[in-house]
Design a protein around this motif. Sequence first.
Motif, PDB file in Angstrom:
ATOM      1  N   ASP A 152       0.982  -0.754   0.278  1.00 48.97           N
ATOM      2  CA  ASP A 152       0.159  -0.135  -0.002  1.00 48.97           C
ATOM      3  C   ASP A 152       1.046   1.179   0.109  1.00 48.97           C
ATOM      4  OD1 ASP A 152      -2.812  -0.699   2.315  1.00 48.97           O
ATOM      5  OD2 ASP A 152      -2.029  -1.699  -0.505  1.00 48.97           O
ATOM      6  N   GLN A 153       1.917   0.709   0.608  1.00 48.02           N
ATOM      7  CA  GLN A 153       3.007   2.279   0.739  1.00 48.02           C
ATOM      8  C   GLN A 153       3.255   3.203  -0.311  1.00 48.02           C
ATOM      9  OE1 GLN A 153       3.760   3.934   3.159  1.00 48.02           O
ATOM     10  NE2 GLN A 153       1.918   2.778   4.824  1.00 48.02           N
ATOM     11  N   GLU A 154       3.072   1.575  -1.784  1.00 45.39           N
ATOM     12  CA  GLU A 154       3.965   1.887  -3.240  1.00 45.39           C
ATOM     13  C   GLU A 154       3.622   3.560  -3.686  1.00 45.39           C
ATOM     14  OE1 GLU A 154       4.408  -0.756  -6.108  1.00 45.39           O
ATOM     15  OE2 GLU A 154       5.085  -2.641  -4.655  1.00 45.39           O
ATOM     16  N   ARG A 155       4.457   4.439  -4.278  1.00 46.68           N
ATOM     17  CA  ARG A 155       3.907   5.129  -5.273  1.00 46.68           C
ATOM     18  C   ARG A 155       4.515   5.007  -6.378  1.00 46.68           C
ATOM     19  NH1 ARG A 155       8.118   8.891  -1.757  1.00 46.68           N
ATOM     20  NH2 ARG A 155       9.577   7.847  -1.688  1.00 46.68           N
ATOM     21  N   THR A 156       3.710   6.231  -7.294  1.00 46.14           N
ATOM     22  CA  THR A 156       4.088   5.503  -8.567  1.00 46.14           C
ATOM     23  C   THR A 156       3.698   6.720  -9.042  1.00 46.14           C
ATOM     24  OG1 THR A 156       1.608   5.429  -9.075  1.00 46.14           O
ATOM     25  CG2 THR A 156       2.928   3.530  -8.434  1.00 46.14           C
ATOM     26  N   ARG A 157       4.862   7.053 -10.420  1.00 44.97           N
ATOM     27  CA  ARG A 157       4.726   8.720 -10.845  1.00 44.97           C
ATOM     28  C   ARG A 157       5.079   8.459 -12.191  1.00 44.97           C
ATOM     29  NH1 ARG A 157       9.499  11.395  -8.663  1.00 44.97           N
ATOM     30  NH2 ARG A 157       8.228  11.033  -6.767  1.00 44.97           N
ATOM     31  N   GLU A 158       4.283   9.078 -13.235  1.00 41.47           N
ATOM     32  CA  GLU A 158       4.422   8.831 -14.149  1.00 41.47           C
ATOM     33  C   GLU A 158       5.090   9.461 -15.477  1.00 41.47           C
ATOM     34  OE1 GLU A 158       1.326   6.440 -16.820  1.00 41.47           O
ATOM     35  OE2 GLU A 158       1.305   5.002 -15.313  1.00 41.47           O
ATOM     36  N   ILE A 159       5.823   9.648 -15.925  1.00 44.20           N
ATOM     37  CA  ILE A 159       6.298  10.901 -16.743  1.00 44.20           C
ATOM     38  C   ILE A 159       6.923  10.941 -18.238  1.00 44.20           C
ATOM     39  CG2 ILE A 159       8.588  12.784 -16.854  1.00 44.20           C
ATOM     40  CD1 ILE A 159       9.639  11.482 -13.700  1.00 44.20           C
ATOM     41  N   ALA A 160       6.765  11.738 -19.257  1.00 46.78           N
ATOM     42  CA  ALA A 160       6.593  11.075 -20.293  1.00 46.78           C
ATOM     43  C   ALA A 160       7.867  12.315 -20.407  1.00 46.78           C
ATOM     44  CB  ALA A 160       4.609  11.742 -21.157  1.00 46.78           C
ATOM     45  N   VAL A 161       8.179  12.337 -21.431  1.00 47.88           N
ATOM     46  CA  VAL A 161       9.090  12.677 -22.640  1.00 47.88           C
ATOM     47  C   VAL A 161       8.641  12.607 -23.816  1.00 47.88           C
ATOM     48  CG1 VAL A 161      11.619  13.555 -23.434  1.00 47.88           C
ATOM     49  CG2 VAL A 161      11.208  11.839 -21.126  1.00 47.88           C
ATOM     50  N   ASP A 162       8.739  14.206 -24.896  1.00 51.38           N
ATOM     51  CA  ASP A 162       8.452  13.965 -26.346  1.00 51.38           C
ATOM     52  C   ASP A 162       9.471  14.061 -26.512  1.00 51.38           C
ATOM     53  OD1 ASP A 162       7.813  14.730 -28.747  1.00 51.38           O
ATOM     54  OD2 ASP A 162       6.010  15.999 -27.153  1.00 51.38           O
ATOM     55  N   ARG A 163       9.976  13.464 -27.756  1.00 52.16           N
ATOM     56  CA  ARG A 163      10.591  13.102 -28.270  1.00 52.16           C
ATOM     57  C   ARG A 163      11.285  14.140 -29.385  1.00 52.16           C
ATOM     58  NH1 ARG A 163      14.507   9.073 -26.838  1.00 52.16           N
ATOM     59  NH2 ARG A 163      14.956   8.866 -29.032  1.00 52.16           N
ATOM     60  N   GLU A 164       9.872  14.434 -29.759  1.00 49.71           N
ATOM     61  CA  GLU A 164      10.215  15.535 -31.353  1.00 49.71           C
ATOM     62  C   GLU A 164      10.356  17.095 -30.411  1.00 49.71           C
ATOM     63  OE1 GLU A 164       9.256  14.663 -34.314  1.00 49.71           O
ATOM     64  OE2 GLU A 164       9.398  12.587 -33.295  1.00 49.71           O
ATOM     65  N   LEU A 165      10.590  16.810 -28.939  1.00 51.68           N
ATOM     66  CA  LEU A 165      10.268  18.166 -29.096  1.00 51.68           C
ATOM     67  C   LEU A 165      11.619  18.556 -28.021  1.00 51.68           C
ATOM     68  CD1 LEU A 165       6.939  19.075 -27.222  1.00 51.68           C
ATOM     69  CD2 LEU A 165       8.630  20.465 -29.287  1.00 51.68           C
ATOM     70  N   CYS A 166      12.291  17.452 -27.421  1.00 53.02           N
ATOM     71  CA  CYS A 166      14.429  17.754 -26.954  1.00 53.02           C
ATOM     72  C   CYS A 166      15.155  17.805 -27.443  1.00 53.02           C
ATOM     73  CB  CYS A 166      14.126  15.992 -26.215  1.00 53.02           C
ATOM     74  SG  CYS A 166      15.522  15.676 -25.478  1.00 53.02           S
ATOM     75  N   MET A 167      15.370  18.504 -27.506  1.00 55.69           N
ATOM     76  CA  MET A 167      16.850  19.030 -28.293  1.00 55.69           C
ATOM     77  C   MET A 167      17.883  19.123 -27.340  1.00 55.69           C
ATOM     78  SD  MET A 167      18.046  21.913 -26.110  1.00 55.69           S
ATOM     79  CE  MET A 167      18.105  23.587 -27.472  1.00 55.69           C
ATOM     80  N   GLY A 168      17.630  18.007 -26.117  1.00 52.91           N
ATOM     81  CA  GLY A 168      18.958  17.864 -25.682  1.00 52.91           C
ATOM     82  C   GLY A 168      19.713  18.061 -24.238  1.00 52.91           C
TER      83      GLY A 168
END
Length: 73
Positions: free
Chosen positions: A3-19
Motif C-alpha cells: 500500500d505504501q508504494e508510490r508511482t509516477r509517470e513522466i512523459a518525454v516528447d522526443r520530437e520536442l527534446c533538443m538534448g
Amino acid sequence: MPDQERTREIAVDRELCMGSGMCIVYAPGTFAHDEATKAIVIDPMGDAIDAVRIAIEACPTGALSLTSEEERG
Ligand code: SF4
C-alpha cells in the motif's frame, strides 16, 4: 503491504527534446540521455517530486510532463 508504494509517470516528447540536459541537471536520478541525446526516464521515482517538477519546468522546449502521480503517506 505494498500500500505504501508510490508511482509516477513522466512523459518525454522526443520530437520536442533538443538534448539540453537541463532535466538531467535537476533530476539526475530520473533522467538520462540516450544514444541520440534525447532524454529518457531511467527511474520515475529516482528523485524527490520537487526535483522532478523543477526539471520539468526547466526544460526549454516543454518536452517533459508529469502524466500521473500517486503518492501516499
Ligand atoms: S531539459 Fe528538455 S530538451 Fe533538455 S534534455 Fe531534458 S527533455 Fe530534452
